[in-house]
Design a protein around this motif. Structure first.
Motif, PDB file in Angstrom:
ATOM      1  N   LYS A 233       1.973  25.714  71.508  1.00 19.50           N
ATOM      2  CA  LYS A 233       1.203  24.974  70.498  1.00 19.50           C
ATOM      3  C   LYS A 233       2.100  24.004  69.755  1.00 19.50           C
ATOM      4  N   ALA A 234       3.324  24.420  69.414  1.00 18.83           N
ATOM      5  CA  ALA A 234       4.252  23.534  68.711  1.00 18.83           C
ATOM      6  C   ALA A 234       4.620  22.330  69.568  1.00 18.83           C
ATOM      7  N   ILE A 235       4.781  22.533  70.864  1.00 18.81           N
ATOM      8  CA  ILE A 235       5.088  21.417  71.762  1.00 18.81           C
ATOM      9  C   ILE A 235       3.909  20.459  71.828  1.00 18.81           C
ATOM     10  N   GLN A 236       2.689  21.006  71.926  1.00 21.44           N
ATOM     11  CA  GLN A 236       1.494  20.151  71.984  1.00 21.44           C
ATOM     12  C   GLN A 236       1.315  19.348  70.702  1.00 21.44           C
ATOM     13  N   ASP A 237       1.691  19.938  69.555  1.00 17.43           N
ATOM     14  CA  ASP A 237       1.552  19.256  68.270  1.00 17.43           C
ATOM     15  C   ASP A 237       2.767  18.401  67.921  1.00 17.43           C
ATOM     16  N   ASN A 238       3.724  18.273  68.846  1.00 13.27           N
ATOM     17  CA  ASN A 238       4.973  17.522  68.626  1.00 13.27           C
ATOM     18  C   ASN A 238       5.741  18.031  67.414  1.00 13.27           C
ATOM     19  N   LYS A 239       5.711  19.327  67.186  1.00  7.68           N
ATOM     20  CA  LYS A 239       6.441  19.934  66.074  1.00  7.68           C
ATOM     21  C   LYS A 239       7.592  20.812  66.557  1.00  7.68           C
ATOM     22  N   PHE A 240       7.797  20.880  67.866  1.00  4.91           N
ATOM     23  CA  PHE A 240       8.871  21.701  68.413  1.00  4.91           C
ATOM     24  C   PHE A 240      10.125  20.846  68.499  1.00  4.91           C
ATOM     25  N   PRO A 241      11.221  21.267  67.826  1.00  6.56           N
ATOM     26  CA  PRO A 241      12.433  20.444  67.833  1.00  6.56           C
ATOM     27  C   PRO A 241      13.151  20.521  69.191  1.00  6.56           C
ATOM     28  N   LEU A 242      13.255  19.392  69.846  1.00  5.86           N
ATOM     29  CA  LEU A 242      13.971  19.329  71.117  1.00  5.86           C
ATOM     30  C   LEU A 242      15.277  18.586  70.915  1.00  5.86           C
ATOM     31  N   SER A 243      16.354  19.200  71.317  1.00 12.24           N
ATOM     32  CA  SER A 243      17.675  18.591  71.220  1.00 12.24           C
ATOM     33  C   SER A 243      18.269  18.572  72.626  1.00 12.24           C
ATOM     34  N   PRO A 244      18.390  17.401  73.244  1.00 17.60           N
ATOM     35  CA  PRO A 244      18.920  17.338  74.609  1.00 17.60           C
ATOM     36  C   PRO A 244      20.300  17.977  74.751  1.00 17.60           C
ATOM     37  N   SER A 245      21.152  17.841  73.741  1.00 14.88           N
ATOM     38  CA  SER A 245      22.494  18.436  73.854  1.00 14.88           C
ATOM     39  C   SER A 245      22.424  19.963  73.827  1.00 14.88           C
ATOM     40  N   THR A 246      21.523  20.511  73.020  1.00 11.59           N
ATOM     41  CA  THR A 246      21.374  21.965  72.978  1.00 11.59           C
ATOM     42  C   THR A 246      20.822  22.477  74.301  1.00 11.59           C
ATOM     43  N   ILE A 247      19.854  21.764  74.847  1.00 13.30           N
ATOM     44  CA  ILE A 247      19.283  22.159  76.141  1.00 13.30           C
ATOM     45  C   ILE A 247      20.360  22.118  77.219  1.00 13.30           C
ATOM     46  N   ALA A 248      21.154  21.046  77.233  1.00 15.13           N
ATOM     47  CA  ALA A 248      22.218  20.926  78.231  1.00 15.13           C
ATOM     48  C   ALA A 248      23.258  22.032  78.062  1.00 15.13           C
ATOM     49  N   ASP A 249      23.644  22.315  76.819  1.00 18.72           N
ATOM     50  CA  ASP A 249      24.620  23.381  76.573  1.00 18.72           C
ATOM     51  C   ASP A 249      24.120  24.724  77.074  1.00 18.72           C
ATOM     52  N   ARG A 250      22.867  25.019  76.786  1.00 23.02           N
ATOM     53  CA  ARG A 250      22.322  26.313  77.196  1.00 23.02           C
ATOM     54  C   ARG A 250      22.130  26.398  78.701  1.00 23.02           C
ATOM     55  N   LEU A 251      21.783  25.296  79.340  1.00 23.27           N
ATOM     56  CA  LEU A 251      21.670  25.303  80.799  1.00 23.27           C
ATOM     57  C   LEU A 251      23.034  25.539  81.445  1.00 23.27           C
ATOM     58  N   LEU A 252      24.064  24.877  80.915  1.00 23.85           N
ATOM     59  CA  LEU A 252      25.414  25.093  81.442  1.00 23.85           C
ATOM     60  C   LEU A 252      25.876  26.522  81.187  1.00 23.85           C
ATOM     61  N   ALA A 253      25.588  27.034  80.002  1.00 24.34           N
ATOM     62  CA  ALA A 253      25.976  28.408  79.680  1.00 24.34           C
ATOM     63  C   ALA A 253      25.277  29.387  80.614  1.00 24.34           C
ATOM     64  N   LEU A 254      24.020  29.134  80.910  1.00 26.85           N
ATOM     65  CA  LEU A 254      23.279  29.999  81.822  1.00 26.85           C
ATOM     66  C   LEU A 254      23.853  29.901  83.229  1.00 26.85           C
ATOM     67  N   LYS A 255      24.133  28.698  83.671  1.00 26.73           N
ATOM     68  CA  LYS A 255      24.668  28.486  85.016  1.00 26.73           C
ATOM     69  C   LYS A 255      26.047  29.125  85.172  1.00 26.73           C
ATOM     70  N   LEU A 256      26.883  28.993  84.151  1.00 28.06           N
ATOM     71  CA  LEU A 256      28.254  29.477  84.233  1.00 28.06           C
ATOM     72  C   LEU A 256      28.436  30.852  83.585  1.00 28.06           C
ATOM     73  N   ASP A 257      27.328  31.475  83.189  1.00 28.11           N
ATOM     74  CA  ASP A 257      27.343  32.814  82.590  1.00 28.11           C
ATOM     75  C   ASP A 257      28.211  32.856  81.342  1.00 28.11           C
ATOM     76  N   TRP A 258      28.104  31.805  80.502  1.00 27.78           N
ATOM     77  CA  TRP A 258      28.798  31.739  79.243  1.00 27.78           C
ATOM     78  C   TRP A 258      27.833  32.097  78.133  1.00 27.78           C
ATOM     79  N   LYS A 259      28.381  32.322  76.956  1.00 29.73           N
ATOM     80  CA  LYS A 259      27.557  32.469  75.769  1.00 29.73           C
ATOM     81  C   LYS A 259      27.514  31.117  75.086  1.00 29.73           C
TER      82      LYS A 259
END
Length: 97
Positions: A66-92
């Motif tokens: 619902k937050a995404i549909q209402d454009n109220k969900f905060p999206l940060s490309p750098s945070t998304i990239a960091d978490r994807l890399l952490a997931l891929k490389l098994d980092w925290k």
């Protein structure tokens, strides 16, 4: 100064062996309390209950959707990239506590 190889003054040089008695006999192994049928049936019941439910918090997913549909969900490309890399490389990630 270089120390010599060999025995030094005051070093123990007596290396005689001493006979040791045989170890005491160990009692027979008894079944552990968790092997009882009541514990096994309770564990099976919990496992079947957990398997029947999805491992997803559907209420949280609905709130995020619902937050995404209402454009109220905060999206940060750098945070998304960091978490994807952490997931891929098994980092925290840095945000994880």
């Amino acid at each position: 100064m270089v120390e010599s190889i060999g025995t030094k003054a005051g070093a123990v040089t007596d290396r005689r062996t001493v006979p040791v008695d045989a170890a005491a006999k160990v009692a027979a192994v008894r079944p552990v309390a968790s092997d009882t049928p009541a514990v096994q049936s309770a564990a099976a019941e919990i496992a079947s209950t957990q398997a029947a439910q999805p491992p997803v918090d559907t209420e949280r997913v609905a709130r995020i959707r619902k937050a995404i549909q209402d454009n109220k969900f905060p999206l940060s490309p750098s945070t998304i990239a960091d978490r994807l890399l952490a997931l891929k490389l098994d980092w925290k990630s840095r945000d994880a506590s």
